[in-house]
Design a protein around this motif. Sequence first.
Motif, PDB file in Angstrom:
ATOM      1  N   ALA A   2       0.848  -1.196   0.000  1.00  0.00           N
ATOM      2  CA  ALA A   2       0.000   0.000   0.000  1.00  0.00           C
ATOM      3  C   ALA A   2       0.877   1.238   0.000  1.00  0.00           C
ATOM      4  CB  ALA A   2      -0.921  -0.001   1.218  1.00  0.00           C
ATOM      5  N   SER A  30       0.414  -2.404   4.986  1.00  0.00           N
ATOM      6  CA  SER A  30      -0.939  -2.948   5.109  1.00  0.00           C
ATOM      7  C   SER A  30      -1.019  -3.919   6.277  1.00  0.00           C
ATOM      8  CB  SER A  30      -1.340  -3.677   3.817  1.00  0.00           C
ATOM      9  OG  SER A  30      -2.568  -4.365   3.996  1.00  0.00           O
ATOM     10  N   PRO A  35     -13.078   5.138   3.157  1.00  0.00           N
ATOM     11  CA  PRO A  35     -12.135   4.028   3.321  1.00  0.00           C
ATOM     12  C   PRO A  35     -10.731   4.449   2.926  1.00  0.00           C
ATOM     13  CG  PRO A  35     -13.481   3.707   1.356  1.00  0.00           C
ATOM     14  CD  PRO A  35     -14.067   4.895   2.083  1.00  0.00           C
ATOM     15  N   PRO A  40      -3.520  -6.612  -4.175  1.00  0.00           N
ATOM     16  CA  PRO A  40      -3.809  -8.001  -3.778  1.00  0.00           C
ATOM     17  C   PRO A  40      -2.624  -8.944  -3.951  1.00  0.00           C
ATOM     18  CG  PRO A  40      -5.611  -7.100  -5.067  1.00  0.00           C
ATOM     19  CD  PRO A  40      -4.490  -6.107  -5.152  1.00  0.00           C
ATOM     20  N   GLY A  59      -2.328   1.564   5.948  1.00  0.00           N
ATOM     21  CA  GLY A  59      -3.744   1.291   6.123  1.00  0.00           C
ATOM     22  C   GLY A  59      -4.069   0.945   7.559  1.00  0.00           C
ATOM     23  N   ALA A  77      -6.699   3.854   1.502  1.00  0.00           N
ATOM     24  CA  ALA A  77      -6.163   3.394   0.229  1.00  0.00           C
ATOM     25  C   ALA A  77      -6.160   1.870   0.164  1.00  0.00           C
ATOM     26  CB  ALA A  77      -4.747   3.936   0.046  1.00  0.00           C
ATOM     27  N   ARG A  78      -6.476   1.349  -0.991  1.00  0.00           N
ATOM     28  CA  ARG A  78      -6.524  -0.105  -1.170  1.00  0.00           C
ATOM     29  C   ARG A  78      -5.119  -0.674  -1.298  1.00  0.00           C
ATOM     30  NH1 ARG A  78     -10.622  -2.114  -5.603  1.00  0.00           N
ATOM     31  NH2 ARG A  78      -9.926  -4.054  -4.603  1.00  0.00           N
ATOM     32  N   TRP A 113      -6.610  -4.655  11.727  1.00  0.00           N
ATOM     33  CA  TRP A 113      -7.097  -3.421  11.135  1.00  0.00           C
ATOM     34  C   TRP A 113      -7.413  -2.385  12.220  1.00  0.00           C
ATOM     35  CZ3 TRP A 113      -6.798  -2.530   6.055  1.00  0.00           C
ATOM     36  CH2 TRP A 113      -7.357  -1.340   5.573  1.00  0.00           C
TER      37      TRP A 113
END
Length: 497
Positions: A279, A472, A347, A353, A283, A349-350, A408
Amino acid sequence: MVTLLALAGIALGLTRLRAPLGGLAVAPLAVGEIPATVYRPASGGAAPVVVIAHGFAGSQQMMQPFATTLAQAGFTAVTFDFPGHGRNPTPLSGGLSDDKAASGVLLEALGRVAAAARPLGDGRLALLGHSMAADIVIRWAFARPEAAATVAFSGFGPEVTADQPRNLLVAVGAWEPAFLQEAARRIVALASPGPPEPETTYGAFDAGTARRLVLVQGVEHIGILYARQSLAEARAWLNAAFGRDGEGMLDARGGAIGLLLGGLLALAWPLSHLLPRAAAAPGGGGLPWRRFWPVAVLPAVATPLLLRLLPTGFLPILLGDYLTVHCAAYGALTAAGLWWARRGEAPGARAAPLAVAVAALAIAAYAILGLGLALDRFVLSFLPAPHRAWLVPLILLGTLPWFLADEWATRGTAAARLAYPATKALFLLSLLGAVALDARRLFFLIIIVPVMLVFLVVFGLFGRWSFRATGSPLPAALANALALAWAMAATFPVVPR
């Protein structure tokens, strides 16, 4: 520098752990489906046999310090996995709900191992057991003339008499619960003229009435297995029972295990710098204490109360099914609280994956294969046997929600200071609360709380290092959830369902 120190610790730990095996012959023993191992001097010679039995949720690896210490003293030592434990594929019938059935299965397995092991020596036999097995070896040796001596560590205190079982040593840790210490004193008091004094032998070995109480200093329920005092007392007792004077190395391996695992843990820090960035910006929930504490406290209070009302026995793994559901409920409540605290906020930043997947696999591989192989070789069974492997994905359904929500909630640029250790302390307190609400069914969870504490410290460091490298919380959450599921599947006793 950290890398060099870590590698030195690993090398020194391995050297010290292998040293007690010098001059010994170690070989498997065929006892049907029961995994068993024989330790004896490589020089050969007939000697008394000592059958060594592990405690609840243990395995034969946990009893290696006694096996190598006694083999170095000239005895033939035999360890094994009880039904439902380690790599023994036979479930533990009865579990914790039917003590008579469970005891019968354990006694039958011990009898089979003793029958197979006795011909390996000079015909004389002794037994040594820890925790659950302390009671089992006492029961098996009661009124059996072939059992010349029994050593019981941290037992719960079954009924004994002044002369049965023969030549009984009872040891308990000074930091163990008072009821275990009282049980040990009660047993030895049957042979003493007054309140028994620790480290005082009563009765006579020739008559089979010898009794001794040992209060092992500075240890609790697991640490007693690695204390020099424990090993020395067991060796001296069996020497006296058989009229021997065997000496040799005491395999007090606690420090060596600390060096090995500490080195592996320290090595993870420089290796974490190789993880891919997942990321661009860190996050996580990023909640300050004012908004964070309800998110942290609610699951700790509500989970044991909620599960007190719900059935949790759905997996053929004793206590592991409850812990799986506890993790799942805890994670769901944490996620709900986090959503409520952050409602209306955009939300973050993504994360990429592919980078998350690569990092998670790398962390999980290091935890399971790096630390896991060391644990499996020198501490306890950690690599699931085929009959246990299918449990891993099912347990993961419970551990994953907890680690995802917790990672998280405790990460992010504005996250409350010390949020991570706070949530882990609350989780352990919630487990103790569950035991208080249903002590009869969940009592043995108390034994695993110290082990869970160590695991959570390790997971916490992995999570911190991973978050700094990847940006992340997801890689550590995925990896740690898998590692805990793996550990639970490998160690908790298997029972019929």
